[in-house]
Design a protein around this motif. Structure first.
Motif, mmCIF file in Angstrom:
data_model
loop_
_atom_site.group_PDB
_atom_site.id
_atom_site.type_symbol
_atom_site.label_atom_id
_atom_site.label_comp_id
_atom_site.label_asym_id
_atom_site.label_seq_id
_atom_site.Cartn_x
_atom_site.Cartn_y
_atom_site.Cartn_z
ATOM 1 N N ASP A 173 0.824 -1.210 0.000
ATOM 2 C CA ASP A 173 0.000 0.000 0.000
ATOM 3 C C ASP A 173 0.858 1.261 0.000
ATOM 4 O OD1 ASP A 173 0.817 -0.759 2.589
ATOM 5 O OD2 ASP A 173 -0.690 0.538 3.516
ATOM 6 N N VAL A 174 1.981 1.202 0.734
ATOM 7 C CA VAL A 174 2.898 2.350 0.759
ATOM 8 C C VAL A 174 3.557 2.516 -0.608
ATOM 9 C CG1 VAL A 174 4.995 3.306 1.792
ATOM 10 C CG2 VAL A 174 3.326 2.128 3.224
ATOM 11 N N ALA A 175 3.958 1.385 -1.204
ATOM 12 C CA ALA A 175 4.595 1.430 -2.520
ATOM 13 C C ALA A 175 3.656 2.042 -3.553
ATOM 14 C CB ALA A 175 5.021 0.024 -2.945
ATOM 15 N N LEU A 176 2.388 1.643 -3.508
ATOM 16 C CA LEU A 176 1.416 2.173 -4.460
ATOM 17 C C LEU A 176 1.204 3.662 -4.255
ATOM 18 C CD1 LEU A 176 -0.663 1.654 -6.687
ATOM 19 C CD2 LEU A 176 -2.348 1.136 -4.897
ATOM 20 N N LEU A 215 3.300 5.855 -2.851
ATOM 21 C CA LEU A 215 4.484 6.606 -3.278
ATOM 22 C C LEU A 215 4.627 6.603 -4.793
ATOM 23 C CD1 LEU A 215 7.201 5.638 -0.626
ATOM 24 C CD2 LEU A 215 6.004 7.809 -0.892
ATOM 25 N N PHE A 216 4.221 5.508 -5.426
ATOM 26 C CA PHE A 216 4.288 5.454 -6.887
ATOM 27 C C PHE A 216 3.357 6.488 -7.507
ATOM 28 C CE2 PHE A 216 2.855 3.762 -10.998
ATOM 29 C CZ PHE A 216 4.088 3.617 -11.638
ATOM 30 N N GLU A 217 2.178 6.660 -6.873
ATOM 31 C CA GLU A 217 1.194 7.593 -7.420
ATOM 32 C C GLU A 217 1.452 9.037 -6.997
ATOM 33 O OE1 GLU A 217 -2.432 5.964 -5.958
ATOM 34 O OE2 GLU A 217 -2.631 4.492 -7.588
ATOM 35 N N GLU A 218 1.894 9.229 -5.752
ATOM 36 C CA GLU A 218 2.026 10.578 -5.210
ATOM 37 C C GLU A 218 3.466 11.062 -5.082
ATOM 38 O OE1 GLU A 218 -0.563 12.620 -4.410
ATOM 39 O OE2 GLU A 218 -1.850 11.067 -5.265
ATOM 40 N N GLY A 219 4.418 10.133 -5.149
ATOM 41 C CA GLY A 219 5.813 10.499 -4.919
ATOM 42 C C GLY A 219 6.389 11.387 -6.010
ATOM 43 N N ALA A 220 7.392 12.181 -5.623
ATOM 44 C CA ALA A 220 8.096 13.040 -6.582
ATOM 45 C C ALA A 220 9.219 12.252 -7.247
ATOM 46 C CB ALA A 220 8.648 14.259 -5.860
ATOM 47 N N ILE A 235 9.697 9.567 -4.251
ATOM 48 C CA ILE A 235 10.186 10.363 -3.116
ATOM 49 C C ILE A 235 8.987 10.933 -2.357
ATOM 50 C CG2 ILE A 235 11.629 12.304 -2.429
ATOM 51 C CD1 ILE A 235 13.073 12.023 -5.139
ATOM 52 N N PRO A 236 8.885 10.671 -1.052
ATOM 53 C CA PRO A 236 7.750 11.214 -0.285
ATOM 54 C C PRO A 236 7.748 12.738 -0.319
ATOM 55 C CG PRO A 236 8.965 9.566 0.984
ATOM 56 C CD PRO A 236 9.789 9.869 -0.217
ATOM 57 N N PRO A 237 6.576 13.372 -0.487
ATOM 58 C CA PRO A 237 6.534 14.841 -0.456
ATOM 59 C C PRO A 237 7.090 15.371 0.862
ATOM 60 C CG PRO A 237 4.466 13.919 -1.263
ATOM 61 C CD PRO A 237 5.270 12.761 -0.751
#
Length: 332
Positions: free
Chosen positions: A12-15, A17-22, A54-56
């Motif tokens: 869930d974290v990977a998904l 970050l994949f969608e929202e990560g920089a 990359i996490p915001p």
């Protein structure tokens, strides 16, 4: 990138970050360069084109240029910069071989950024994932540092460098300038004379960290001998002066500065960061009167210190035990 971690990321974290990560697209970084983000670093391999997922939020990108293996492969001094990234943002930088630095000017070119965005699928296999295993630790070390604070504290040049960029106070552009300097063609009669012959140096303007100035005098003007003694034992006057001059509206930003100095030392290898961290800590811990008035600041300080002391290398304490261990005396 060589040396990537094999820590599994929850799906869930990977998904998310994949969608929202920089994404940081770093083009032309030479093979062998040591490059890292936050608390993790790698040696750049031939396929490296940047970092994804990359996490915001606030991050510290750092790198050391390296000679080619045929020239010895030595690693140069570390440089870095603080970046605040937004969800799904793309930052684009090209390696400048002359300056041995990353040039982010392409990030301001919307056309080029959009072109990169359109090729992200093809680039994906060349992008290393953000080291998820350090995210929690990184946040605990920087949660008081806002984007504005990081911009205000880092050098005007935008680069945090492990070694100061120093230049002569006098540039010696003319023969007359050089003629006025002490001669170096005769033996020195003393250490003092030798030091006087050395050119006076200063840090290049714009490359210095912009920390708060801690007053040298710990007491107010016109203080009586009794007040001077009291203010020398209890540094609350110095602390209040620092807060009034730098953070009158947001005193908790002082904790952000303490974190900033610590990260510059821990990750950026900047000794000046360590010295400022020590000075700030001494003022905070020796201000008994302020502890009663500013409970929120000191509750925050306990949390900040808890996470920082967990990251200090064990041999760091071993090395200073034989000297004056400032932590032991300060924290008491």
């Amino acid at each position: 990138m060589a040396g990537s971690s094999g820590v599994d990321m929850p799906p869930d974290v990977a998904l998310r970050l994949f969608e929202e990560g920089a994404t940081l697209v770093l083009l032309g970084v030479p093979r062998g360069t040591e490059l890292g983000i936050d608390l993790k670093s790698w040696q750049v391999g031939p396929r490296f084109r940047g970092v994804k997922m990359i996490p915001p939020g606030l991050h510290f990108l750092h790198f050391c240029s390296a000679n080619s293996p045929s020239c010895g492969g030595e690693i140069g001094p570390k440089s870095g910069l603080f970046l605040t990234v937004k969800p799904r943002e793309i930052l684009l930088a090209h390696w400048d071989p002359k300056e041995e630095d990353l040039d982010f000017s392409a990030s301001k070119n919307d056309e080029e950024v959009n072109r990169i965005r359109g090729t992200l699928r093809e680039l994906d296999s060349y992008l290393g994932p953000y080291p998820f295993e350090v995210m929690r630790k990184w946040v605990s070390l920087t949660d008081q540092i806002s984007q504005e604070l990081a911009v205000n504290l880092q050098p005007l040049s935008g680069r945090v460098c492990a070694f100061s960029d120093i230049i002569p106070e006098v540039q010696f552009r003319h023969t007359k300038d050089r003629a006025e300097q002490p001669r170096n063609d005769t033996a020195c009669q003393s250490m003092k004379e030798g030091l006087e012959r050395l050119p006076k140096m200063k840090q290049r303007e714009g490359t210095e960290l912009r920390f708060s100035v801690i007053p040298k005098k710990t007491y107010p003007p016109g203080a009586s001998p009794a007040e001077i003694t009291r203010c020398s034992m209890d540094l609350s006057y110095s602390l209040e002066t620092v807060l009034e001059q730098n953070y009158p509206e947001q005193p908790l930003n002082l904790l952000g500065e303490l974190q900033f100095a610590f990260v510059c030392f821990l990750v950026g290898n900047v000794y000046e960061g360590f010295e400022h961290w020590k000075c700030l800590l001494a003022v905070l811990c020796r201000s008994e009167e302020a502890m009663r008035r500013r409970k929120e600041l000191y509750l925050g300080l306990i949390t900040v210190l808890y996470h920082q002391l967990g990251e200090v290398p064990p041999d760091f304490f071993v090395d200073i035990v034989s000297q004056n261990n400032f932590l032991t005396s300060t924290l008491q």
